[in-house]
Scaffold this active site. Structure first.
Site, PDB file in Angstrom:
ATOM      1  N   CYS A 112     -18.228 166.820 -45.759  1.00 48.50           N
ATOM      2  CA  CYS A 112     -18.755 167.807 -46.707  1.00 48.50           C
ATOM      3  C   CYS A 112     -17.792 168.979 -46.763  1.00 48.50           C
ATOM      4  CB  CYS A 112     -20.136 168.269 -46.249  1.00 48.50           C
ATOM      5  SG  CYS A 112     -20.903 169.471 -47.343  1.00 48.50           S
ATOM      6  N   HIS A 155     -26.039 162.713 -51.824  1.00 47.36           N
ATOM      7  CA  HIS A 155     -25.455 163.802 -51.017  1.00 47.36           C
ATOM      8  C   HIS A 155     -25.586 165.136 -51.778  1.00 47.36           C
ATOM      9  CE1 HIS A 155     -22.034 165.371 -48.315  1.00 47.36           C
ATOM     10  NE2 HIS A 155     -22.134 166.292 -49.253  1.00 47.36           N
ATOM     11  N   GLU A 156     -25.292 165.108 -53.080  1.00 48.26           N
ATOM     12  CA  GLU A 156     -25.362 166.345 -53.882  1.00 48.26           C
ATOM     13  C   GLU A 156     -26.798 166.819 -54.046  1.00 48.26           C
ATOM     14  OE1 GLU A 156     -22.640 167.745 -54.039  1.00 48.26           O
ATOM     15  OE2 GLU A 156     -21.553 165.918 -53.540  1.00 48.26           O
ATOM     16  N   HIS A 159     -28.041 168.700 -51.173  1.00 49.17           N
ATOM     17  CA  HIS A 159     -27.610 170.110 -51.130  1.00 49.17           C
ATOM     18  C   HIS A 159     -28.584 171.020 -51.885  1.00 49.17           C
ATOM     19  CE1 HIS A 159     -23.811 170.223 -49.029  1.00 49.17           C
ATOM     20  NE2 HIS A 159     -23.260 169.292 -49.790  1.00 49.17           N
TER      21      HIS A 159
HETATM   22  C1  SB7 Z   1     -18.926 161.523 -48.887  1.00 47.94           C
HETATM   23  C2  SB7 Z   1     -18.544 162.708 -49.473  1.00 47.94           C
HETATM   24  C3  SB7 Z   1     -19.322 163.287 -50.460  1.00 47.94           C
HETATM   25  C4  SB7 Z   1     -20.474 162.660 -50.846  1.00 47.94           C
HETATM   26  C5  SB7 Z   1     -20.853 161.480 -50.269  1.00 47.94           C
HETATM   27  C6  SB7 Z   1     -20.085 160.912 -49.302  1.00 47.94           C
HETATM   28  C7  SB7 Z   1     -18.935 164.571 -51.133  1.00 47.94           C
HETATM   29  C8  SB7 Z   1     -18.185 165.534 -50.289  1.00 47.94           C
HETATM   30  C9  SB7 Z   1     -17.991 166.847 -50.967  1.00 47.94           C
HETATM   31  N1  SB7 Z   1     -19.140 167.654 -50.868  1.00 47.94           N
HETATM   32  O1  SB7 Z   1     -19.317 168.445 -49.829  1.00 47.94           O
HETATM   33  C10 SB7 Z   1     -20.017 167.753 -51.936  1.00 47.94           C
HETATM   34  O2  SB7 Z   1     -21.240 168.282 -51.625  1.00 47.94           O
HETATM   35 NI    NI Z   2     -21.429 168.304 -49.411  1.00 43.90          NI
END
Ligand code: SB7
Ligand code: NI
Length: 185
Positions: A112, A155-156, A159
């Site tokens: 992240c 993942h987003e 957040h």
């Molecule tokens: C690996 C990386 C991400 C999502 C899913 C698996 C995004 C990384 C960048 N971020 O921190 C976005 O929130």
């Molecule tokens: Ni992230």
């Protein structure tokens, strides 16, 4: 232009807050933010620009990561070399309306932009999701995603609800998972 300086890191309370739903039309400031977040992702994936500005490559960026507690995130998942991205949009007020029972995790775990350390372990998510979201113009979309783009969107969306990827890791057994779950290379 957004750079790493604008991205807040773990310990900042905004990353643990429930972000506020957006209302339409978005304000000029919110539209500018959406533009800047997508531009950051494009820049971060361009080796020359990334090197020049010391950007860590990212496939997603959520508004809370730039200290704006709003339900909005930009996603840019590149496709195969020379082909269109697998998914590119700024998603506003996204909701997962259904998902597979099948779980999936990236073999390498996750990272992240707001976490400056490696936290090893499988982050098991839904392999397939149906996502409802609004684009920045207020048009509603309902799309099905699977595998990597589905994982990135989850993942987003996390957040936007104050959740970080390592909240999902079993720190006692970081690389153990159910045999039914998929490991994505
Ligand atoms: C690996 C990386 C991400 C999502 C899913 C698996 C995004 C990384 C960048 N971020 O921190 C976005 O929130
Ligand atoms: Ni992230």
């Amino acid at each position: 232009m957004i750079t790493m300086k604008n991205i807040i890191r773990e310990g900042n309370d905004t990353l643990r807050a429930e972000a506020k739903k957006a209302t339409f039309p978005l304000t000029d400031e919110q539209l500018q933010l959406a533009h800047d977040m997508m531009e950051f992702l494009e820049n971060s994936q361009d080796p020359k620009i990334a090197e020049k500005y010391h950007l860590r490559a990212g496939v997603g960026l959520a508004a809370p990561q730039v200290d704006v507690s709003l339900q909005m995130a930009s996603v840019l998942v590149p496709g195969p070399e020379g082909e269109a991205p697998l998914f590119k949009d700024t998603i506003v007020n996204p909701v997962i309306i259904s998902h597979s029972v099948q779980g999936a995790a990236l073999s390498e775990g996750e990272g992240c932009l707001s976490v400056d350390r490696d936290v090893p372990g499988y982050v098991v998510r839904h392999d397939r999701i149906t996502l409802r979201y609004y684009d920045i113009d207020g048009n509603q979309h309902k799309i099905r995603l699977k595998n990597y783009p589905a994982i990135v969107c989850q993942h987003e969306i996390d957040h936007l609800h104050g959740i970080l990827f390592y909240d999902h890791i079993d720190h006692e057994h970081p690389f153990t998972m159910e045999s039914e779950d998929l490991v994505i290379e």
